[in-house]
Design a protein around this motif. Structure first.
Motif, PDB file in Angstrom:
ATOM      1  N   LEU A   1       0.763  -1.272   0.178  1.00  0.00           N
ATOM      2  CA  LEU A   1       0.001   0.013   0.030  1.00  0.00           C
ATOM      3  C   LEU A   1       0.797   1.270  -0.131  1.00  0.00           C
ATOM      4  CD1 LEU A   1      -2.647  -1.152   2.446  1.00  0.00           C
ATOM      5  CD2 LEU A   1      -2.753  -0.956  -0.185  1.00  0.00           C
ATOM      6  N   THR A   2       2.119   1.191   0.194  1.00  0.00           N
ATOM      7  CA  THR A   2       3.051   2.300  -0.182  1.00  0.00           C
ATOM      8  C   THR A   2       3.059   2.812  -1.420  1.00  0.00           C
ATOM      9  OG1 THR A   2       5.054   1.013  -0.346  1.00  0.00           O
ATOM     10  CG2 THR A   2       4.377   1.633   1.927  1.00  0.00           C
ATOM     11  N   PRO A   3       3.148   4.212  -1.627  1.00  0.00           N
ATOM     12  CA  PRO A   3       3.131   4.652  -3.067  1.00  0.00           C
ATOM     13  C   PRO A   3       4.635   4.326  -3.683  1.00  0.00           C
ATOM     14  CG  PRO A   3       2.416   6.496  -1.454  1.00  0.00           C
ATOM     15  CD  PRO A   3       2.935   5.311  -0.612  1.00  0.00           C
ATOM     16  N   THR A   4       5.698   3.942  -2.958  1.00  0.00           N
ATOM     17  CA  THR A   4       7.060   3.562  -3.444  1.00  0.00           C
ATOM     18  C   THR A   4       7.232   2.179  -3.789  1.00  0.00           C
ATOM     19  OG1 THR A   4       8.042   3.588  -1.322  1.00  0.00           O
ATOM     20  CG2 THR A   4       7.965   5.722  -2.499  1.00  0.00           C
ATOM     21  N   ALA A   5       6.143   1.379  -3.569  1.00  0.00           N
ATOM     22  CA  ALA A   5       6.613  -0.150  -3.615  1.00  0.00           C
ATOM     23  C   ALA A   5       6.482  -0.346  -5.336  1.00  0.00           C
ATOM     24  CB  ALA A   5       5.207  -0.792  -3.044  1.00  0.00           C
ATOM     25  N   VAL A   6       7.344  -1.204  -5.570  1.00  0.00           N
ATOM     26  CA  VAL A   6       7.730  -1.503  -7.008  1.00  0.00           C
ATOM     27  C   VAL A   6       7.371  -3.304  -6.881  1.00  0.00           C
ATOM     28  CG1 VAL A   6       9.377  -1.929  -8.729  1.00  0.00           C
ATOM     29  CG2 VAL A   6       9.578   0.223  -7.266  1.00  0.00           C
ATOM     30  N   VAL A   7       6.286  -3.272  -7.693  1.00  0.00           N
ATOM     31  CA  VAL A   7       5.654  -4.693  -7.700  1.00  0.00           C
ATOM     32  C   VAL A   7       5.433  -4.950  -9.307  1.00  0.00           C
ATOM     33  CG1 VAL A   7       3.868  -6.473  -7.197  1.00  0.00           C
ATOM     34  CG2 VAL A   7       4.579  -4.609  -5.784  1.00  0.00           C
TER      35      VAL A   7
END
Length: 167
Positions: free
Chosen positions: A61-67
């Motif tokens: 849910l973090t904006p910086t997550a890279v998936v």
């Protein structure tokens, strides 16, 4: 002479009965201690698993997550999520705690509920790869929280923490 024999037999019977009762009591204590130890081991494993799952979801849910999501080669239908370095640590912790549950779970229901919860967390990760953190379809979370409740129900039943409202 007969009195001595009767007294000796009665004494011998009392000693045997006392020894048998002592052994039985010690066996009950040992079983209770063993059950308590296993209960504590399972509670720790289940708590660690839930914490790891919640940490992965918080990361997603973090904006910086890279998936990223990649189709499985086996053709099972579900895409497989892949994470950046930070997300990989969360995924690895979730997988490790899932394996720990497989080692200590006392029922197949807990293992199945664990697998279902991990599957739902992966689906949230795949949805995160396809959408931003604010646009993950709500049904993914509905399924995830339902799977978490099922896991909690089975885990609580296994360790004897069933409340009257759970039945």
């Amino acid at each position: 002479m007969i009195e001595v024999g009767v007294t000796a037999v009665a004494t011998l019977c009392a000693v045997v009965l006392g020894g048998w009762l002592t052994l039985r009591g010690q066996d009950r204590l040992w079983r209770r201690d063993t059950e308590r130890q296993w209960r504590d081991i399972r509670l720790k494993a289940y708590t660690d698993f839930l914490t790891a799952m919640r940490e992965l979801v918080a990361y997603l849910l973090t904006p910086t997550a890279v998936v990223t999501a990649v189709p499985r080669q086996s053709g099972e239908g579900d895409d497989m999520p892949f994470f950046d370095e930070r997300g990989t640590r969360h995924k690895e912790r979730l997988e490790a705690t899932k394996s720990a549950i497989r080692l200590v779970a006392g029922t197949a229901a807990v293992v199945e509920a664990t697998d279902a919860l991990v599957r739902r967390a992966r689906l949230v990760a795949v949805a995160r790869a396809e959408h931003g953190p604010d646009a993950i379809p709500p049904e993914r979370f509905t399924e995830l929280w339902a799977a978490e409740r099922a896991f909690l129900r089975d885990a609580r039943a296994e360790v004897g923490l069933v409340r009257p409202s759970d039945q």
